[in-house]
Design a protein around this motif. Structure first.
Motif, short mmCIF file in Angstrom:
data_model
loop_
_atom_site.label_atom_id
_atom_site.label_comp_id
_atom_site.label_asym_id
_atom_site.label_seq_id
_atom_site.Cartn_x
_atom_site.Cartn_y
_atom_site.Cartn_z
N HIS A 109 -2.50 12.61 12.16
CA HIS A 109 -1.04 12.56 12.29
C HIS A 109 -0.37 12.73 10.92
CE1 HIS A 109 -1.12 11.68 16.50
NE2 HIS A 109 -1.75 10.52 16.34
N LEU A 110 -0.92 12.10 9.90
CA LEU A 110 -0.34 12.24 8.57
C LEU A 110 -0.41 13.69 8.09
CD1 LEU A 110 -1.71 9.01 6.84
CD2 LEU A 110 0.64 9.45 7.57
N ARG A 111 -1.52 14.34 8.33
CA ARG A 111 -1.66 15.75 7.92
C ARG A 111 -0.70 16.63 8.71
NH1 ARG A 111 -7.45 14.55 7.81
NH2 ARG A 111 -8.11 14.36 5.62
N ALA A 112 -0.55 16.35 10.00
CA ALA A 112 0.36 17.16 10.83
C ALA A 112 1.80 17.04 10.34
CB ALA A 112 0.26 16.71 12.29
N TRP A 113 2.13 15.90 9.76
CA TRP A 113 3.47 15.69 9.23
C TRP A 113 3.60 16.16 7.78
CZ3 TRP A 113 8.13 13.71 11.08
CH2 TRP A 113 8.12 13.32 12.43
N GLY A 114 2.53 16.65 7.21
CA GLY A 114 2.59 17.15 5.83
C GLY A 114 2.77 16.06 4.80
N VAL A 115 2.20 14.89 5.06
CA VAL A 115 2.36 13.75 4.16
C VAL A 115 1.41 13.88 2.96
CG1 VAL A 115 1.94 11.27 3.96
CG2 VAL A 115 3.21 12.17 5.92
N ASP A 116 1.96 13.67 1.76
CA ASP A 116 1.17 13.76 0.53
C ASP A 116 0.62 12.41 0.08
OD1 ASP A 116 1.63 16.58 0.09
OD2 ASP A 116 3.69 16.04 -0.44
N GLY A 117 1.09 11.32 0.67
CA GLY A 117 0.62 10.00 0.29
C GLY A 117 1.20 8.94 1.21
N LEU A 118 0.48 7.83 1.37
CA LEU A 118 0.90 6.75 2.25
C LEU A 118 1.10 5.47 1.45
CD1 LEU A 118 1.27 5.46 5.11
CD2 LEU A 118 -1.22 5.09 5.11
N ILE A 119 2.22 4.81 1.66
CA ILE A 119 2.52 3.52 1.03
C ILE A 119 2.39 2.44 2.10
CG2 ILE A 119 4.29 2.12 -0.10
CD1 ILE A 119 5.39 4.77 -1.28
N VAL A 120 1.51 1.48 1.84
CA VAL A 120 1.23 0.41 2.80
C VAL A 120 1.73 -0.92 2.22
CG1 VAL A 120 -0.57 -0.89 3.98
CG2 VAL A 120 -0.77 1.59 3.75
N ILE A 121 2.66 -1.55 2.93
CA ILE A 121 3.20 -2.84 2.52
C ILE A 121 2.54 -3.92 3.37
CG2 ILE A 121 5.30 -4.20 2.21
CD1 ILE A 121 6.85 -1.49 2.34
N GLY A 122 1.73 -4.78 2.74
CA GLY A 122 1.02 -5.79 3.51
C GLY A 122 0.10 -6.61 2.63
N GLY A 123 -0.89 -7.26 3.27
CA GLY A 123 -1.82 -8.12 2.56
C GLY A 123 -3.21 -7.51 2.48
N ASP A 124 -4.22 -8.36 2.27
CA ASP A 124 -5.55 -7.84 2.01
C ASP A 124 -6.14 -7.11 3.21
OD1 ASP A 124 -5.90 -10.15 3.50
OD2 ASP A 124 -7.69 -10.80 2.42
N GLY A 125 -5.86 -7.59 4.43
CA GLY A 125 -6.35 -6.88 5.62
C GLY A 125 -5.78 -5.48 5.71
#
Length: 342
Positions: A109-125
């Protein structure tokens, strides 16, 4: 008189070169919600937009990512959110994401949207899931520490911690009034499954007689003498703070007090109330700085790190170190709690 003109070789403070040529980034919130997550989302969106980068919002964390629940979001979508608790992108835990097949769906899905990077807001899991995505599919990921427990190595504080402490402290102050009025002992359990940061800070700020944290699984018998000494000094009530991760929890501590002193003891478990509410200013500022830093990290070509703040400066810590290395509580603060409880 005209305003002074800065030297030509001195860039404007908001200028930041897009060395990696990032055109589109995605952002999601994962795991337990934390006050300030919305401020971080807002900072990601507005920093990226300022530099001509599009943002894809992923709803419901990794669960939404493998289901393809993505949409473009802009500055107006995050307007009037900085003061709101929770997360406008929603969050969820996902068993499917723990499988290679689930992560492959998300990467597609990320590739289909042409995403160059993902930012994840969360904890260790959440960082485990992000790290696996990058390792298996090569998608650059940046972590932003969003958890009230403040238990991630690589940052002095995590988003949501300051607000959780203030929420718990407000409850402690109210319970102290009731305890004094009825001459009771209150044992108050705060969140902190594996870490005692919240418990320790609340204990000092709330004037507690004793505090129990997972980092120091001491025998509960000692609290009996502490309560007896308090009574001997004329104290009609006492406040005891217990982190939820302490063996036996608040109920175990309360049972020991009643059995050893015969004094009426009440247990109050604050629970998930500490996750909610409008973030305090410290969380809003921290989240804003780290959301901005996450976008800049991707623009610099950095990947696989958590952005944090140590001694006032932005630092990058490899994701795997955030859970592999232990972040201890402040031993100085722990000593202070004991010293001031006399």
């Amino acid at each position: 008189m005209t305003d002074p003109v800065p030297p030509a070789d001195l860039p404007h403070p908001t200028d930041h070169p897009n060395a990696a040529g990032v055109r589109r980034v995605a952002v999601l919130t994962s795991g337990g919600d934390a006050p300030g997550m919305n401020a971080a989302i807002r900072a990601v969106v507005r920093t990226a937009t300022h530099h001509g980068i599009e943002v894809v919002g992923v709803r419901r964390g990794f669960s939404g990512l493998h289901r393809g629940n993505l949409a473009l979001i802009g500055p107006r979508d995050v307007a009037n959110t900085i003061q709101r608790g929770g997360t406008v992108l929603l969050t969820a835990r996902s068993k499917t994401w723990r499988t290679p097949e689930g992560r492959a769906l998300g990467a597609g899905h990320l590739r289909a949207w042409g995403v160059d990077g993902l930012i994840v807001i969360g904890g260790d899991g959440s960082f485990h899931g992000a790290h696996a995505l990058q390792e298996e599919h090569g998608i650059p990921v940046i972590g932003v520490p969003g958890t009230i427990d403040n238990d991630l190595y690589g940052t002095d504080h995590t988003i949501g911690y300051f607000t959780a402490v203030e929420t718990a402290l407000d409850a402690v102050d109210k319970l102290r009034d009731t305890g004094a009025s009825h001459e009771r002992i209150f044992v108050i359990e705060v969140m902190g499954r594996h870490a005692g940061h919240i418990a320790l800070e609340v204990a000092v700020a709330g004037g507690a007689e004793e505090v129990f944290i997972p980092e120091d699984p001491k025998p509960v018998d000692g609290v009996v003498q502490i309560v007896k000494d308090s009574v001997a000094k004329g104290k009609a009530s006492s406040i005891i703070i217990v982190a939820e991760g302490f063996p036996g929890g608040a109920q175990g501590v309360a049972d020991a007090i009643e059995a050893g002193t015969g004094l009426e003891t009440r247990v109050s478990i604050l629970g998930h109330i500490q996750r909610g509410g409008s973030p305090v200013s410290s969380d809003r500022v921290l989240a804003s700085r780290l959301g901005e830093a996450a976008v800049y990290a991707l623009m610099d070509g950095v990947r696989g790190v958590m952005v944090g703040r140590e001694n006032g400066a932005v630092v990058h810590t490899p994701l795997h170190e955030t859970w592999e290395k232990r972040k201890d509580v402040s031993r100085d603060l722990y000593r202070c709690a004991k010293t001031l409880s006399v």
